[in-house]
Design a protein around this motif. Structure first.
Motif, mmCIF file in Angstrom:
data_model
loop_
_atom_site.group_PDB
_atom_site.id
_atom_site.type_symbol
_atom_site.label_atom_id
_atom_site.label_comp_id
_atom_site.label_asym_id
_atom_site.label_seq_id
_atom_site.Cartn_x
_atom_site.Cartn_y
_atom_site.Cartn_z
ATOM 1 N N LEU A 3 0.829 -1.198 0.000
ATOM 2 C CA LEU A 3 0.000 0.000 0.000
ATOM 3 C C LEU A 3 0.865 1.251 0.000
ATOM 4 O O LEU A 3 1.934 1.278 0.613
ATOM 5 N N LYS A 4 0.376 2.265 -0.689
ATOM 6 C CA LYS A 4 0.932 3.605 -0.602
ATOM 7 C C LYS A 4 -0.190 4.444 0.007
ATOM 8 O O LYS A 4 -1.249 4.621 -0.599
ATOM 9 N N VAL A 5 0.021 4.912 1.234
ATOM 10 C CA VAL A 5 -1.021 5.576 2.019
ATOM 11 C C VAL A 5 -0.698 7.064 2.125
ATOM 12 O O VAL A 5 0.313 7.450 2.714
ATOM 13 N N HIS A 29 3.329 -2.972 3.795
ATOM 14 C CA HIS A 29 2.535 -4.167 3.519
ATOM 15 C C HIS A 29 1.279 -4.143 4.380
ATOM 16 O O HIS A 29 1.360 -3.872 5.587
ATOM 17 N N HIS A 30 0.146 -4.419 3.746
ATOM 18 C CA HIS A 30 -1.096 -4.510 4.519
ATOM 19 C C HIS A 30 -0.937 -5.622 5.548
ATOM 20 O O HIS A 30 -0.653 -6.766 5.214
ATOM 21 N N LYS A 31 -1.068 -5.276 6.793
ATOM 22 C CA LYS A 31 -0.972 -6.252 7.891
ATOM 23 C C LYS A 31 -2.368 -6.622 8.366
ATOM 24 O O LYS A 31 -2.705 -7.780 8.500
ATOM 25 N N ALA A 77 -3.219 -1.200 9.688
ATOM 26 C CA ALA A 77 -1.887 -1.559 10.175
ATOM 27 C C ALA A 77 -1.009 -1.959 8.995
ATOM 28 O O ALA A 77 -1.423 -2.752 8.150
ATOM 29 N N LEU A 78 0.195 -1.369 8.939
ATOM 30 C CA LEU A 78 1.173 -1.677 7.893
ATOM 31 C C LEU A 78 2.432 -2.227 8.539
ATOM 32 O O LEU A 78 2.894 -1.716 9.553
ATOM 33 N N SER A 79 3.008 -3.241 7.922
ATOM 34 C CA SER A 79 4.311 -3.740 8.358
ATOM 35 C C SER A 79 5.303 -3.476 7.232
ATOM 36 O O SER A 79 4.913 -3.170 6.105
#
Length: 96
Positions: free
Chosen positions: A26-28, A40-42, A54-56
């Motif tokens: 993801l680019k948020v 990475h979408h967690k 949540a991103l890891s």
């Protein structure tokens, strides 16, 4: 069903756009920030008014230079480091 009704059987848009089996990057873009997040979408949680993402394996990237933001560390190779963001603080998300 998708071709005829332009709708999927999923109740949640995230099930349609995220690859929950293999993972999605993801680019948020955040409201009123000079950086965006890549990760990475967690996980995500949807609750009334207080939904979270949540991103890891993430880093903060300067919107102008597309380089690491300031002196912020990069955790791109660290799946054990997680950042959480409120959906209400997100302008938009690119999924790749």
């Amino acid at each position: 069903m998708v071709k005829t009704f332009h709708k999927t059987p999923n109740d949640d848009i995230w099930r349609d756009v995220l690859d929950l089996d293999n993972g999605s990057n993801l680019k948020v873009y955040l409201r009123n920030q000079d950086y965006y997040l890549i990760g990475h979408h967690k996980n995500h949680e949807e609750k009334d008014g207080e939904s979270w993402l949540a991103l890891s394996g993430f880093c903060k990237i300067d919107k102008v230079t597309n380089q690491n933001y300031g002196t912020e560390p990069s955790f791109l190779n660290r799946e054990d480091v997680i950042i959480t963001v409120r959906f209400s603080d997100i302008e938009h998300i690119e999924i790749f």
